[in-house]
Design a protein around this motif. Sequence first.
Motif, PDB file in Angstrom:
ATOM      1  N   THR A 247     -12.693  -5.441   6.457  1.00  0.00           N
ATOM      2  CA  THR A 247     -12.129  -5.600   7.537  1.00  0.00           C
ATOM      3  C   THR A 247     -10.787  -4.542   7.537  1.00  0.00           C
ATOM      4  OG1 THR A 247     -10.635  -7.273   6.678  1.00  0.00           O
ATOM      5  CG2 THR A 247     -12.390  -8.030   7.889  1.00  0.00           C
ATOM      6  N   TYR A 248     -10.137  -4.277   8.530  1.00  0.00           N
ATOM      7  CA  TYR A 248      -8.862  -3.671   8.734  1.00  0.00           C
ATOM      8  C   TYR A 248      -7.748  -4.955   8.743  1.00  0.00           C
ATOM      9  CZ  TYR A 248     -10.542   0.781   9.043  1.00  0.00           C
ATOM     10  OH  TYR A 248     -11.434   2.042   8.532  1.00  0.00           O
ATOM     11  N   ASP A 249      -6.942  -5.298   7.919  1.00  0.00           N
ATOM     12  CA  ASP A 249      -6.106  -6.352   8.251  1.00  0.00           C
ATOM     13  C   ASP A 249      -4.516  -6.187   7.500  1.00  0.00           C
ATOM     14  OD1 ASP A 249      -5.071  -8.758   8.817  1.00  0.00           O
ATOM     15  OD2 ASP A 249      -6.264  -9.948   7.875  1.00  0.00           O
ATOM     16  N   ALA A 250      -3.449  -6.782   7.770  1.00  0.00           N
ATOM     17  CA  ALA A 250      -2.309  -6.800   7.225  1.00  0.00           C
ATOM     18  C   ALA A 250      -1.866  -7.967   6.576  1.00  0.00           C
ATOM     19  CB  ALA A 250      -1.256  -6.306   8.346  1.00  0.00           C
ATOM     20  N   VAL A 251      -1.345  -7.879   5.345  1.00  0.00           N
ATOM     21  CA  VAL A 251      -0.683  -9.197   4.533  1.00  0.00           C
ATOM     22  C   VAL A 251       0.756  -9.255   4.997  1.00  0.00           C
ATOM     23  CG1 VAL A 251      -0.686 -10.241   2.622  1.00  0.00           C
ATOM     24  CG2 VAL A 251      -2.664  -8.778   2.830  1.00  0.00           C
ATOM     25  N   GLY A 252       1.130  -9.980   6.093  1.00  0.00           N
ATOM     26  CA  GLY A 252       2.335 -10.035   6.346  1.00  0.00           C
ATOM     27  C   GLY A 252       3.450 -10.502   5.319  1.00  0.00           C
ATOM     28  N   THR A 253       2.958 -11.361   4.441  1.00  0.00           N
ATOM     29  CA  THR A 253       3.755 -11.988   3.462  1.00  0.00           C
ATOM     30  C   THR A 253       4.259 -10.899   2.432  1.00  0.00           C
ATOM     31  OG1 THR A 253       1.837 -12.903   1.764  1.00  0.00           O
ATOM     32  CG2 THR A 253       2.948 -14.352   3.620  1.00  0.00           C
ATOM     33  N   GLY A 254       3.565  -9.813   2.444  1.00  0.00           N
ATOM     34  CA  GLY A 254       3.991  -8.700   1.600  1.00  0.00           C
ATOM     35  C   GLY A 254       4.550  -7.688   2.051  1.00  0.00           C
TER      36      GLY A 254
END
Length: 294
Positions: A247-254
Amino acid sequence: MEPQRSHREVADALRTRIRSGELRPGQRMPTQARLAVEFGVERSVVREALRMLHAEHRLTNMSKGSPATVAPDPGPALTGPAAPPLPTTVGLAPRIAAAFAAPHVGIDALCLTSVSLTLAIGEPLRQIHAGRLKPATIDVRVLLPSRDIDLAFPAPVESADGSPAGASATGRLQRRWLAQRNAQGQVLRHNLLALRSSHGIDVHVSFRALPFTPPVKLYLLNEAEALFAYYTLTRSEAEIDHEQVETYDAVGTGSMLFAFEQGAGLRDTTFVEQSHLWFNALWETISSELVLTT
């Protein structure tokens, strides 16, 4: 007759004196009565301004019997032009906790899910239950992507030959995101609304849906601070229904959180004001009702 200054304007003026060294670390603040006369305001306005500065850790020894003291060691600033960006998990929680020290708490958030906000609100909730905080009102508004759009991310990576990823993988990723969006939103709303019956706090929590995937996250606190971060996409693998999906995704917490503060110079003040205008415009125009169900 000139309009009376707001508590935020009084806090801005006192904050400037602390930054400039006019009010030195360890120095007693003038009495509330003296500040009220100087600024031409009611003492209640001064008290609220001092509470703001205490919540920012600029003042110590807040008590009814004597004036507060300028903090001897404020430590590194978390807001303002010189503030370093911090990961959301580090930077958001202390600013949320400080916002809850005000009598009227207002938080606006635009994000992909509300997981970071839900985690960050945990500490002020514990302080409220312990009797250390007691805001009179809490008003939270959250903008999240609509379930009816095709998300830009998370999204499956194209197959090796360049053909588009299958609709099955896209649908499973969207269902996983939707479940997380709804679950985090429900926990956030439940925990905040519970303060009505347990502590008599006037709480309002509202959600609305955006017709696009936000490329950034934004938190607006008490009309005084704006915390901003980019969702940076990375290529990774996720297990969905016992299958590995690239996937292409973003880890918002980081995501690295940049802090801007009302009254900390023209750049910061303008960014906070424009962020409020942008959020309110989205809330009042193209967003729609959001129901936190699957």
